[in-house]
Design a protein around this motif. Sequence first.
Motif, PDB file in Angstrom:
ATOM      1  N   SER A 202       0.793  -1.248   0.062  1.00  0.00           N
ATOM      2  CA  SER A 202      -0.125  -0.030  -0.163  1.00  0.00           C
ATOM      3  C   SER A 202       0.824   1.120  -0.003  1.00  0.00           C
TER       4      SER A 202
ATOM      5  N   SER B  48      -3.454   1.019  -3.912  1.00  0.00           N
ATOM      6  CA  SER B  48      -3.004   1.268  -2.803  1.00  0.00           C
ATOM      7  C   SER B  48      -4.006   1.430  -1.615  1.00  0.00           C
TER       8      SER B  48
ATOM      9  N   PHE C 220      -5.247  -1.937  -1.121  1.00  0.00           N
ATOM     10  CA  PHE C 220      -4.406  -2.576  -0.118  1.00  0.00           C
ATOM     11  C   PHE C 220      -4.442  -2.008   1.495  1.00  0.00           C
ATOM     12  N   PHE C 221      -4.452  -0.985   1.598  1.00  0.00           N
ATOM     13  CA  PHE C 221      -4.596  -0.446   2.775  1.00  0.00           C
ATOM     14  C   PHE C 221      -6.033  -0.919   3.490  1.00  0.00           C
TER      15      PHE C 221
END
Lengths: 91, 99, 315, 130
Positions: C23, C32, C35-36
Amino acid sequence: MSTFLVVSALVLLATIGAGLVRVSRGPTAADRMLCAQLFGTTGVAALLLLAEAYDRPPLRDVALIFAILAALVLTVFVKHAAIHRHSRDGA
Amino acid sequence: MVLDGLSLLAVTAGVLFFVSGTLGILRFPDVFSRLHALTKADGLGLGLIVLGLALQATSLAVIGKLALVWIVAALSGSTACYLMAHFELERAQEPHDRA
Amino acid sequence: MIGLEVVFDVSVAVLLVVLALESLYTPNLFTSIAFFIAFGLVMALAWVRLQAPDLALAEAAVGAGLTGVLLLDAAREIAAVRGVERTPRSMVRLTSLLVAAGVGVALVAALLEVPPRAAGLAEAVREALPLTAVEHGVTSVLLDFRALDTFFETAVLLLAVITVLVLQAHQHVRIIPWELSASPVLSGLVGLLAPVVLVFSGYLLWAGTHAPGGAFQAGVLLGAGGILLELAGVHTVSRLPRRALRWLLSLGVAGFALLSGTLLLAGRGLLELPGAGARTIVIALEIAIAVSVALTVVSLVVGSNLRLEPPEQEP
Amino acid sequence: MDTFLTFALTGVVLFSLGLQEVLARPGVLRMLIAVNVMGSGTLLFFVSLAHRHADGPDPVPHALALTGIVVTLAATAAGLALARGLHRLRAEGSGGRVEGGRVEGGRSQGAGYERGRSESGRDEQGRADR
């Protein structure tokens, strides 16, 4: 029994790890977001297994929150994409 | 004992469905089939795991909560699938000039 | 033979680091954020492994949900989504790497000094628990032993929501309608989920007196439910009169202020709860905090997108 | 390697990774993500310290970390609101284009987003899928 449940949860964790490949590869935004959703469902299952294995009832509450919030994130994502398209069409 | 065996079976089957769902999203060629693989297999997998755990449950309250979790997850999963597929379909029908 | 627990811990830890790396360093901001969100989910599992179910509850709602929602919403608007984002100069990158590595090494060195077993305050809390109004350690720390911290936390939340609302009030640009264009499926989902969320956050609030749960988890969840309603076009918070919204947002701070003022006037210490009626006071405070946290969460997310004029039609 | 050490080390790693990114990145959103990662690292370190007892964890760090999670959410929201406000001001003031290429597009907010996208040939929203 509880060892079996923990091993099952570990396998689910491994599927989350494998799913990461799809998040980073995409290619569509839906793929990426859907994987985040997938982690939600898998996380719910893992939490339920752990709740039983370690006898920690609060983990079932965590699982329920996971399920509810997964819906919220996905909805916001779709909205974001839909508005984006509207602003493009409208312009 | 029989209950334990059944529950073991259901949880194993559920985990297998999760694994196959993940295989699906890794291997399937386009976003719609991936959506399909993911939401169906995971929905069933979660259902089986919930069933397996419910067989182990000691109180009705636990069974109720497991059922609630499953219902919410199934609802949000299927809605998510619908919204995503709808979104992708609309996008696929757009003119491609900007792409 | 390595224990199963160790395998589990290490898997969670590795997943966390991989997700953080992805991320932080994925060039595409949207990826990103995805992913976070996954990072938040795995953080909740880490809290589970650390036997902190209260934190797992909060993280499941905040880290995995609301922060992702906020980021997605902001990324939509801010142009620096991709491409336009500059990559740092190599000099800057090198310096930052060195600084971060130095801090990391120092922290690991400090960690090695930490004794692997320590008494901490667990014993003290357990001994004092019968003296407090509730039976759950974390709640008693939040609302009894360290109520002052919680007082200021509610003040911080109020400050943040004031920032967001003030910024929104001074915008003159066209505000994009926040809700999803009417989708029957989504409204159906919200219709089914909303009562579940309401009941469940009430349950969490009640559970907080004797088990993991409490005002913050309940408030955050209730807020998430409010956001879902707003998304489906059921305007609850954004239709509230401004004055009422202000009062409700400051309900937590006001509750604490009122309580400490009354206690001081009664000649007791600041936030030193009286023996009798302490439980009622704590529960009332919890309800006040939960309400203002919920409204704060909704305002933080929706507030940046609130419409200034009556709803305009989608094009 | 017990649970305490595993997660304390993870916390240190997350903190350092986030710190590096905060120092190096110019983008606001990235920076906020990095700050969140740093915060998670800090809380992980802190709470793993509470896990050093034989008989149950220490509830005091748990309570403080709970506060930390909620405050981080509030801080992130305030930061994002400020970033968006700045973005709008720049977009208004420049009538479309701002030096540095950070903000593009005029009053219509969709425009900047869109233009940014078509300029970078990345696969955002799945262009590469077709």
